[in-house]
Design a protein around this motif. Structure first.
Motif, PDB file in Angstrom:
ATOM      1  N   ARG A  61       0.723  -1.054  -0.216  1.00  0.00           N
ATOM      2  CA  ARG A  61      -0.190  -0.540   0.038  1.00  0.00           C
ATOM      3  C   ARG A  61       0.440   1.355   0.008  1.00  0.00           C
ATOM      4  NH1 ARG A  61      -3.081   4.023   3.352  1.00  0.00           N
ATOM      5  NH2 ARG A  61      -4.743   3.886   2.354  1.00  0.00           N
ATOM      6  N   PHE A  62       0.698   2.511  -1.194  1.00  0.00           N
ATOM      7  CA  PHE A  62       2.117   3.380  -1.597  1.00  0.00           C
ATOM      8  C   PHE A  62       1.149   4.421  -0.884  1.00  0.00           C
ATOM      9  CE2 PHE A  62       4.180  -0.253  -3.284  1.00  0.00           C
ATOM     10  CZ  PHE A  62       4.877  -0.591  -2.947  1.00  0.00           C
ATOM     11  N   LYS A  63       0.201   4.370  -0.559  1.00  0.00           N
ATOM     12  CA  LYS A  63      -1.356   5.602  -1.092  1.00  0.00           C
ATOM     13  C   LYS A  63      -0.875   6.834   0.071  1.00  0.00           C
ATOM     14  CE  LYS A  63      -4.929   3.241  -2.733  1.00  0.00           C
ATOM     15  NZ  LYS A  63      -6.513   3.033  -2.291  1.00  0.00           N
ATOM     16  N   LYS A  64      -0.337   6.426   1.114  1.00  0.00           N
ATOM     17  CA  LYS A  64       0.469   7.300   1.349  1.00  0.00           C
ATOM     18  C   LYS A  64       1.763   8.139   2.308  1.00  0.00           C
ATOM     19  CE  LYS A  64      -3.204   9.340   2.926  1.00  0.00           C
ATOM     20  NZ  LYS A  64      -4.965   8.741   2.078  1.00  0.00           N
ATOM     21  N   PRO A  65       2.463   8.599   2.380  1.00  0.00           N
ATOM     22  CA  PRO A  65       3.594   8.316   3.074  1.00  0.00           C
ATOM     23  C   PRO A  65       4.033   7.444   4.395  1.00  0.00           C
ATOM     24  CG  PRO A  65       3.574  10.837   2.351  1.00  0.00           C
ATOM     25  CD  PRO A  65       1.929   9.950   2.112  1.00  0.00           C
ATOM     26  N   ILE A  66       5.261   7.688   4.868  1.00  0.00           N
ATOM     27  CA  ILE A  66       5.687   6.594   5.867  1.00  0.00           C
ATOM     28  C   ILE A  66       5.192   6.876   7.203  1.00  0.00           C
ATOM     29  CG2 ILE A  66       7.933   6.929   6.047  1.00  0.00           C
ATOM     30  CD1 ILE A  66       6.704   3.514   6.050  1.00  0.00           C
ATOM     31  N   LEU A  67       5.565   8.541   7.665  1.00  0.00           N
ATOM     32  CA  LEU A  67       5.129   8.665   8.661  1.00  0.00           C
ATOM     33  C   LEU A  67       4.375   8.573   9.646  1.00  0.00           C
ATOM     34  CD1 LEU A  67       7.707  10.416  10.599  1.00  0.00           C
ATOM     35  CD2 LEU A  67       6.751  12.222  10.066  1.00  0.00           C
ATOM     36  N   THR A  68       3.115   8.337   9.170  1.00  0.00           N
ATOM     37  CA  THR A  68       2.103   7.867   9.883  1.00  0.00           C
ATOM     38  C   THR A  68       2.207   6.388  10.483  1.00  0.00           C
ATOM     39  OG1 THR A  68       0.849   9.023   9.023  1.00  0.00           O
ATOM     40  CG2 THR A  68      -0.306   7.604  10.287  1.00  0.00           C
ATOM     41  N   TYR A  69       2.742   5.182   8.954  1.00  0.00           N
ATOM     42  CA  TYR A  69       2.793   4.375   9.608  1.00  0.00           C
ATOM     43  C   TYR A  69       3.876   4.214  10.764  1.00  0.00           C
ATOM     44  CZ  TYR A  69       0.445   3.696   5.435  1.00  0.00           C
ATOM     45  OH  TYR A  69      -0.066   3.481   4.314  1.00  0.00           O
ATOM     46  N   TRP A  70       4.588   4.932  10.494  1.00  0.00           N
ATOM     47  CA  TRP A  70       6.150   4.697  12.072  1.00  0.00           C
ATOM     48  C   TRP A  70       5.326   5.100  13.589  1.00  0.00           C
ATOM     49  CZ3 TRP A  70      11.069   6.649   8.826  1.00  0.00           C
ATOM     50  CH2 TRP A  70      11.366   6.304   8.022  1.00  0.00           C
ATOM     51  N   PHE A  71       4.298   6.036  13.978  1.00  0.00           N
ATOM     52  CA  PHE A  71       4.045   6.490  14.459  1.00  0.00           C
ATOM     53  C   PHE A  71       3.593   5.105  15.286  1.00  0.00           C
ATOM     54  CE2 PHE A  71       4.900  10.648  14.238  1.00  0.00           C
ATOM     55  CZ  PHE A  71       4.910  11.685  15.134  1.00  0.00           C
ATOM     56  N   VAL A  72       2.397   4.857  14.568  1.00  0.00           N
ATOM     57  CA  VAL A  72       1.862   3.147  14.902  1.00  0.00           C
ATOM     58  C   VAL A  72       3.088   1.759  14.923  1.00  0.00           C
ATOM     59  CG1 VAL A  72       0.577   1.362  15.125  1.00  0.00           C
ATOM     60  CG2 VAL A  72       0.296   3.798  13.500  1.00  0.00           C
ATOM     61  N   LEU A  73       4.180   2.054  14.271  1.00  0.00           N
ATOM     62  CA  LEU A  73       5.197   0.932  15.087  1.00  0.00           C
ATOM     63  C   LEU A  73       5.924   1.655  15.717  1.00  0.00           C
ATOM     64  CD1 LEU A  73       6.465  -1.476  13.377  1.00  0.00           C
ATOM     65  CD2 LEU A  73       8.603  -0.013  12.666  1.00  0.00           C
ATOM     66  N   ALA A  74       5.956   2.910  16.540  1.00  0.00           N
ATOM     67  CA  ALA A  74       6.959   3.330  17.715  1.00  0.00           C
ATOM     68  C   ALA A  74       6.441   3.306  18.841  1.00  0.00           C
ATOM     69  CB  ALA A  74       7.129   4.165  17.098  1.00  0.00           C
ATOM     70  N   PRO A 137      -3.494   9.783   9.684  1.00  0.00           N
ATOM     71  CA  PRO A 137      -2.758  10.996   9.351  1.00  0.00           C
ATOM     72  C   PRO A 137      -3.472  11.972   9.878  1.00  0.00           C
ATOM     73  CG  PRO A 137      -3.361   9.427   7.359  1.00  0.00           C
ATOM     74  CD  PRO A 137      -3.892   9.121   8.537  1.00  0.00           C
ATOM     75  N   ASP A 138      -4.534  12.613   9.857  1.00  0.00           N
ATOM     76  CA  ASP A 138      -4.864  13.936   9.765  1.00  0.00           C
ATOM     77  C   ASP A 138      -4.006  14.488  11.556  1.00  0.00           C
ATOM     78  OD1 ASP A 138      -7.121  13.844   7.722  1.00  0.00           O
ATOM     79  OD2 ASP A 138      -7.415  12.149   8.753  1.00  0.00           O
ATOM     80  N   VAL A 139      -4.571  13.942  12.751  1.00  0.00           N
ATOM     81  CA  VAL A 139      -3.687  14.920  13.654  1.00  0.00           C
ATOM     82  C   VAL A 139      -2.672  14.756  13.579  1.00  0.00           C
ATOM     83  CG1 VAL A 139      -3.268  12.775  15.515  1.00  0.00           C
ATOM     84  CG2 VAL A 139      -4.093  14.227  16.069  1.00  0.00           C
ATOM     85  N   LEU A 140      -1.267  13.816  13.265  1.00  0.00           N
ATOM     86  CA  LEU A 140      -0.050  14.487  13.077  1.00  0.00           C
ATOM     87  C   LEU A 140       0.154  15.753  11.860  1.00  0.00           C
ATOM     88  CD1 LEU A 140       0.950  10.733  13.056  1.00  0.00           C
ATOM     89  CD2 LEU A 140       0.692  12.010  14.647  1.00  0.00           C
ATOM     90  N   LEU A 141      -0.590  15.237  10.957  1.00  0.00           N
ATOM     91  CA  LEU A 141      -0.912  16.645   9.283  1.00  0.00           C
ATOM     92  C   LEU A 141      -1.082  17.918  10.974  1.00  0.00           C
ATOM     93  CD1 LEU A 141      -0.277  17.575   6.234  1.00  0.00           C
ATOM     94  CD2 LEU A 141      -2.781  16.772   6.230  1.00  0.00           C
ATOM     95  N   GLY A 142      -2.272  17.346  11.541  1.00  0.00           N
ATOM     96  CA  GLY A 142      -2.259  19.056  12.271  1.00  0.00           C
ATOM     97  C   GLY A 142      -1.268  19.312  13.208  1.00  0.00           C
ATOM     98  N   PHE A 143      -0.358  18.429  13.885  1.00  0.00           N
ATOM     99  CA  PHE A 143       0.304  18.640  14.953  1.00  0.00           C
ATOM    100  C   PHE A 143       2.083  19.341  13.962  1.00  0.00           C
ATOM    101  CE2 PHE A 143       4.181  16.489  16.580  1.00  0.00           C
ATOM    102  CZ  PHE A 143       4.252  17.445  17.411  1.00  0.00           C
ATOM    103  N   ALA A 177       5.159  17.385   7.658  1.00  0.00           N
ATOM    104  CA  ALA A 177       3.916  17.418   7.790  1.00  0.00           C
ATOM    105  C   ALA A 177       3.119  16.237   6.048  1.00  0.00           C
ATOM    106  CB  ALA A 177       3.168  18.667   7.605  1.00  0.00           C
ATOM    107  N   PHE A 178       4.148  16.281   4.912  1.00  0.00           N
ATOM    108  CA  PHE A 178       4.725  16.072   3.529  1.00  0.00           C
ATOM    109  C   PHE A 178       4.436  14.300   4.236  1.00  0.00           C
ATOM    110  CE2 PHE A 178       6.702  14.987   0.355  1.00  0.00           C
ATOM    111  CZ  PHE A 178       5.787  15.182  -1.543  1.00  0.00           C
ATOM    112  N   GLU A 179       5.378  14.316   5.329  1.00  0.00           N
ATOM    113  CA  GLU A 179       6.281  12.648   5.048  1.00  0.00           C
ATOM    114  C   GLU A 179       4.745  11.825   5.861  1.00  0.00           C
ATOM    115  OE1 GLU A 179       7.744  10.657   4.084  1.00  0.00           O
ATOM    116  OE2 GLU A 179       9.435  11.223   3.333  1.00  0.00           O
ATOM    117  N   VAL A 180       3.908  12.895   6.295  1.00  0.00           N
ATOM    118  CA  VAL A 180       2.252  12.341   6.978  1.00  0.00           C
ATOM    119  C   VAL A 180       1.522  12.103   5.131  1.00  0.00           C
ATOM    120  CG1 VAL A 180       0.250  12.903   8.262  1.00  0.00           C
ATOM    121  CG2 VAL A 180       2.976  12.670   9.177  1.00  0.00           C
ATOM    122  N   LYS A 181       1.204  13.079   5.330  1.00  0.00           N
ATOM    123  CA  LYS A 181      -0.028  13.035   4.295  1.00  0.00           C
ATOM    124  C   LYS A 181      -0.218  13.344   2.554  1.00  0.00           C
ATOM    125  CE  LYS A 181      -5.231  12.973   4.163  1.00  0.00           C
ATOM    126  NZ  LYS A 181      -5.841  13.699   4.914  1.00  0.00           N
ATOM    127  N   GLY A 182       1.364  14.057   2.042  1.00  0.00           N
ATOM    128  CA  GLY A 182       1.419  14.155   1.149  1.00  0.00           C
ATOM    129  C   GLY A 182       1.301  15.183   0.891  1.00  0.00           C
TER     130      GLY A 182
END
Length: 549
Positions: A61-74, A137-143, A177-182
């Motif tokens: 799945r390449f629809k979103k950049p990686i940072l949100t996945y990493w927040f869950v992974l962390a 991603p949305d709260v990370l984008l807002g943050f 923010a770009f690495e969260v949602k592009g």
């Protein structure tokens, strides 16, 4: 009124975490898109590839950049694979967004009344609260956009003399923010930078704006995942990314665009509940005064609001969370407007709003007692009920203190979410994933087992979290289930698909049963009639564990 006295931004952030936390850190509600990120994070733990996101079906799945996945992974790496771990860093991001709003307003206005009110408005904003309870991603984008907001505010305040810290905040915030949602981050960031360079009131020279260390760092961060994916998978990954960012999200029908624009414009006002009510009086004249007082700042806010409205209008399906990237900046402007409109002197209106929210809290309080009185509960839930009741009593007392009305209104909104989790505890918890986790432990299911899953994918995501990385669960669909299920050691299947299992060859046991929220009315009546278990069995969501005989 000295509302600025005894205000602590850290206590406000802590209150947000503690009151939203119970609703956020278990699956009282599970937002559909969360499965993409938690499923991928579990797969990352299993295969060691933290660059490539995989669905539960094992497709990429390449629809979103990686940072949100990493927040869950962390969260999974630090706390283990649990609902709490999947959401904890999203809750903290939402809480720290309040801090960035407070910081930005202090930088620009140096007025504690404005900065305190801005923090309270941000803390009680429904979109921030709801977004902070979801691992999407949305709260990370807002943050991160709030982080960049501090940078933009610094340039609007100090112009070409802005300290270097504002360069770092602006460019790193936009890059992350770009690495969260592009593209949404790129569009808003690009417009903001152009505004700084071109606006006639506080124009920034490009040589002053381009600080090479922060800009180059931002470029590396923003491009990292895209370069990594090209290196690993080639250019084909871009097709999926571009389709999600531009193709499938952009509407082409004028009627749909008009409807989305109208809804977005309405919500960006109404969702400042109840604060927008206080700005109705002399709004036009007050707005003109603010524009003349701070034209560069007001112009920036207008530009970003128009931009997010147009972007929201153009999508094929509009969600209120799409507005979150500009809410931090808008919140500062709203707080400024309300202070100039003498909100702190409008005691009767403030008290009326507080009494309204107190009424809602009482209704939620009584509903929580009802469900937990008739159904098995825990000491911790009853402790939460006691805290909730104490909070309501506290708000009644502070309603007599004119200096604390704005604080109490914000607290009453947060307290609602704290209270709602008392009732949803009985409807949603333990979720199906925790039921399956208990079943696998009690039945000594061998670790490393390959498990096929057929059912609602959102529930499948909860089950994958419940099982954790020790079990390899793959989502099958109705089209490929019959051909593939025999390749697995076990099967987890939703009741509506149970007829597809050849019962003569498999042992089938009920492993998870939850109330279905669609039947909440039947649930309440069953409690009064004393037949809740029968009704739950008839109407609930069932998942079965299947193993070969």
């Amino acid at each position: 009124m000295k509302t600025e006295s005894k205000f602590s931004i850290w206590l406000t952030i802590l209150a947000f975490i503690l009151l939203v936390g119970p609703f956020a850190l278990s699956f009282h509600m599970h937002y559909p898109d969360e499965m993409y990120y938690s499923d991928a994070a579990v797969k990352m733990l299993q295969n060691g590839d933290i660059q490539t996101p995989y669905l539960g079906s094992e497709e990429t799945r390449f629809k979103k950049p990686i940072l949100t996945y990493w927040f869950v992974l962390a969260g999974f790496k630090i706390f283990g694979v649990t609902p709490f771990a999947s959401r904890i860093f999203f809750l903290l991001a939402g809480a720290l967004t309040i801090g960035f709003v407070f910081w930005a307003s202090r930088v620009f206005f140096n007025d504690r009344k404005i900065s305190n009110l801005a923090a309270l408005i941000m803390a009680s904003h429904p979109v921030l609260i709801l977004s902070s309870t979801r691992s999407i991603p949305d709260v990370l984008l807002g943050f991160f956009m709030a982080m960049s907001t501090v940078g933009f505010i610094g340039f609007l305040k100090y112009g070409n003399s802005a300290p270097k810290k504002f360069h770092w905040l602006l460019f790193l915030g936009l890059a992350l923010a770009f690495e969260v949602k592009g593209l949404p981050a790129a569009a808003l960031g690009g417009l903001g930078i152009l505004y700084l360079l071109l606006n006639p009131w506080q124009r920034i020279h490009i040589k002053k704006l381009v600080h090479f260390p922060s800009v180059l760092t931002a470029i590396v961060i923003a491009s990292y995942w895209f370069v990594a994916m090209y290196w690993i998978h080639g250019a084909t990954y871009l097709e999926s990314f571009v389709e999600d960012q531009v193709g499938m999200r952009v509407a082409s029908r004028f009627l749909l665009i008009g409807k989305n624009l109208l809804i977005a414009a309405l919500l960006i006002i109404v969702l400042f509940v109840p604060w927008f009510i206080f700005g109705f009086k002399n709004t036009k004249s007050n707005t003109k005064k603010l524009f003349h007082e701070q034209p560069a700042f007001t112009g920036f806010v207008i530009l970003w609001v128009i931009a997010i409205l147009l972007m929201s209008a153009a999508v094929s399906k509009f969600y209120e969370r799409y507005l979150l990237p500009v809410i931090p900046m808008t919140t500062i402007w709203v707080a400024w407007l309300l202070i100039r409109a003498a909100i702190l002197e409008r005691i009767k209106l403030l008290k009326s709003s507080l009494i309204f929210f107190l009424g809602l809290n009482i209704i939620v309080f009584l509903a929580g007692i009802f469900f937990n009185y008739f159904l098995p509960s825990t000491f911790w839930v009853w402790l939460q009920i006691a805290i909730f009741g104490s909070g309501i009593v506290y708000l009644f007392k502070t309603s007599q203190n004119n200096e604390k009305l704005t604080h109490s209104i914000a607290l009453s909104v947060l307290l609602l979410f704290f209270g709602i989790s008392i009732s949803t505890f009985q409807i949603s918890l333990p979720d199906a994933g925790q039921h399956i986790k208990t079943y696998a432990r009690d039945k000594d299911i061998p670790k490393g087992s390959k498990i096929a899953f057929l059912g609602h994918l959102h529930t499948g995501s909860k089950i994958r979290i419940g099982l954790g990385p020790d079990y390899f669960m793959t989502d099958l669909n109705e089209g490929n289930f019959d051909e593939r299920f025999s390749d697995y050691d076990f099967i987890i299947i939703e009741d509506k698909h149970l007829s597809r299992i050849p019962k003569e060859n498999y042992q089938i046991e009920l492993a998870a049963l939850n109330w279905d929220a669609k039947h909440i009315g039947k649930m309440a009546l069953s409690l009064l009639h004393g037949n809740s278990e029968e009704v739950k069995s008839e109407t609930g969501k069932k998942f079965y564990w299947v193993k070969p005989i």
